[in-house]
Design an enzyme around this catalytic site. Structure first.
Site, PDB file in Angstrom:
ATOM      1  N   LEU A 179      23.869 -53.338   6.930  1.00  0.00           N
ATOM      2  CA  LEU A 179      23.103 -52.413   5.706  1.00  0.00           C
ATOM      3  C   LEU A 179      24.561 -51.526   4.592  1.00  0.00           C
ATOM      4  CD1 LEU A 179      19.838 -51.004   7.003  1.00  0.00           C
ATOM      5  CD2 LEU A 179      20.255 -52.413   5.516  1.00  0.00           C
ATOM      6  N   ASP A 180      24.950 -51.972   3.779  1.00  0.00           N
ATOM      7  CA  ASP A 180      25.416 -50.421   3.392  1.00  0.00           C
ATOM      8  C   ASP A 180      25.457 -49.122   3.558  1.00  0.00           C
ATOM      9  OD1 ASP A 180      23.239 -49.575   1.220  1.00  0.00           O
ATOM     10  OD2 ASP A 180      24.409 -51.026  -0.369  1.00  0.00           O
ATOM     11  N   LYS A 181      26.265 -48.442   2.837  1.00  0.00           N
ATOM     12  CA  LYS A 181      26.222 -46.713   3.464  1.00  0.00           C
ATOM     13  C   LYS A 181      25.576 -46.451   3.286  1.00  0.00           C
ATOM     14  CE  LYS A 181      28.754 -44.790   1.150  1.00  0.00           C
ATOM     15  NZ  LYS A 181      28.163 -43.088   0.144  1.00  0.00           N
TER      16      LYS A 181
ATOM     17  N   SER B 208      22.184 -47.398   2.028  1.00  0.00           N
ATOM     18  CA  SER B 208      20.662 -47.999   2.506  1.00  0.00           C
ATOM     19  C   SER B 208      20.330 -47.242   4.487  1.00  0.00           C
ATOM     20  CB  SER B 208      20.992 -49.188   2.880  1.00  0.00           C
ATOM     21  OG  SER B 208      21.299 -50.201   1.286  1.00  0.00           O
TER      22      SER B 208
ATOM     23  N   ARG C 297      24.658 -56.654  -1.663  1.00  0.00           N
ATOM     24  CA  ARG C 297      23.708 -55.438  -2.437  1.00  0.00           C
ATOM     25  C   ARG C 297      22.579 -55.966  -3.557  1.00  0.00           C
ATOM     26  NH1 ARG C 297      25.955 -50.590  -2.200  1.00  0.00           N
ATOM     27  NH2 ARG C 297      25.196 -49.794  -4.232  1.00  0.00           N
TER      28      ARG C 297
END
Length: 189
Positions: free
Chosen positions: A48-50, A52, A150
């Site tokens: 999960l990106d920063k 999210s 993303r």
């Protein structure tokens, strides 16, 4: 034979889905190891990106990781988007949209998408999202089996409703609840 261990985590906003970094630009970032003392060899299953939040699975078993990140396992996200999302946009998302990834165009696989009738009861985010004075927002559920960089954010932007908040709520049959923000539970996979 090594006994593998598996965990589920409610990843908070602002954390990277990794344990350490050698990159100078990431030295002041927050990492998963700050939330729990994971055993050596633990890896995040997917990322999960920063920006999210939500369900992140972790394991010491590389085979389990590869199986879950394959295009067979469903991942469900609750997504707050900018604006009152239209039926046309929901239909376009369901059918698949054409995106660019590293200069190559691809069409996302058909997926399950619907508008949530009630606002999910998530803890407030550390970094405040704009409020209703700036216009309407809506929440949708998107369930995909693929997961390019993303992808969900790019999908909602493509249909004209940029993502404001993204929370993964399910991976396969494993659900986010009853975890609290930042909490880690040992699980069986």
């Amino acid at each position: 034979m090594m006994q593998h261990r598996h965990f589920k985590l409610f990843k908070p906003y602002g954390y990277l889905s990794q344990f350490i970094t050698n990159a100078k630009h990431e030295r002041n970032k927050k990492f998963l190891g700050e939330l729990y003392d994971f055993p050596e060899g633990t890896m995040a299953i997917g990322r999960l990106d920063k920006d999210s939040e939500g369900l992140l699975l972790l394991t010491t078993d590389g085979k389990i990781s590869a199986e879950i990140t394959s295009n067979k396992t469903e991942k469900e996200y609750y997504v707050q988007v900018d604006g009152d999302i239209s039926e046309t946009a929901l239909s376009d998302l369901t059918k698949g949209v054409t995106l660019s990834y590293n200069g190559t165009f691809y069409t996302t696989q058909p997926c399950q998408v619907f508008k949530l009738e009630t606002t999910p009861n998530f803890p407030p985010r550390i970094k405040k999202i704009r409020d209703e004075r700036h216009g309407k927002t809506s929440w949708i559920s998107i369930t995909i089996t693929e997961g390019k960089f993303r992808q969900v954010r790019k999908m909602t932007a493509k249909v004209g409703f940029p993502t404001l908040r993204l929370v993964r709520v399910r991976v396969g049959s494993i659900h986010l609840y009853p975890l609290k923000m930042g909490e880690v539970l040992k699980i069986d996979l």
